[in-house]
Design a protein around this motif. Sequence first.
Motif: not given
Length: 313
Positions: A182-199
């Motif tokens: 995607s040609f971008d800088m990124a940083c991601t925080r997580f809550s610790g819970r699972t998520a619905p399957k991404h489409p």
Amino acid sequence: MAASPTDSDVWPALRVADWEPTRDTLHMWTQIVGKARLAHTPLVNHWWQVPLYVSARGLTTSAIPYRNRVFDIEFDFCDHRLTIRDSNGSARGFALEPMPVAKFYTLITGALDELGIETHITATPNEVVTAIPFAEDTAHASYDAHAANLFWRQLIQVDRGIHEFRSRFLGKVSPVHFFWGSFDMACTRFSGRTAPKHPGGAPHCGDWVMVEGYSHELSSCGWWPGGGEEGAFYSYAYPEPDGFADYPVAPDQAFYSTEHRQFLLPYEAVRTADAPDATLQRFLQTAYEAAADNADWDRAALECDPRRWRSSR
């Protein structure tokens, strides 16, 4: 004694329209380098093994394992060279200059072969609408050295600011990294819970890639050299909780994009602010709160003071 740089020097201006051909060529070049890293590195959750990182000269893969040695690949945006080094002390490289993607692909694969690093990649780009095979791409052939250097200097400030923001989180959090897809800088925080399957749905990218990337509930921030006159900072949540889009995110120039389903802040709003660093931190923090508060994250358990041991030093 040299004068201290001003904010306008530290946060350089670079209009997307002024360097778009170079940006798009660099996008393809970084994909080739990133895929070389992907070919040799074991999977780490959410594809954290594939991005590039800001270095003191440009963008680097960091050390990549290969059999009983390691190697790295670096875009040097000061001397404008692509360099491959290995732990045996060998190196190969070539000048970064105007050239089609097809020639860059030939040069880098040849350099890897000369170093005895057998590398097989899927030689077509991902996450772009028009995916020209690298070996056939003569459409992207621009390299403005001055613009590439300004872009790297922008990345230095973005990387520095997001690292400061990252330090305030005790829970699971990604490195600050540059995704070549995607040609971008990124940083991601997580809550610790699972998520619905991404489409899924990213162009020329298997849905399973997004399923892995978005397997757990998250709040992600970053910067993309597009989406505005000088690029834009962004922040989004997956899954997006109710109330997210209506949260009061600062500063005033920040807004929720219904098209992209994320908060955006124009780069120039930070660059021209009286206190650019503080302005960026307000955006990152309030946009994170839009996700964490509306999704009921355990903020007391996940957040921390990065200066908590300063008085003990």
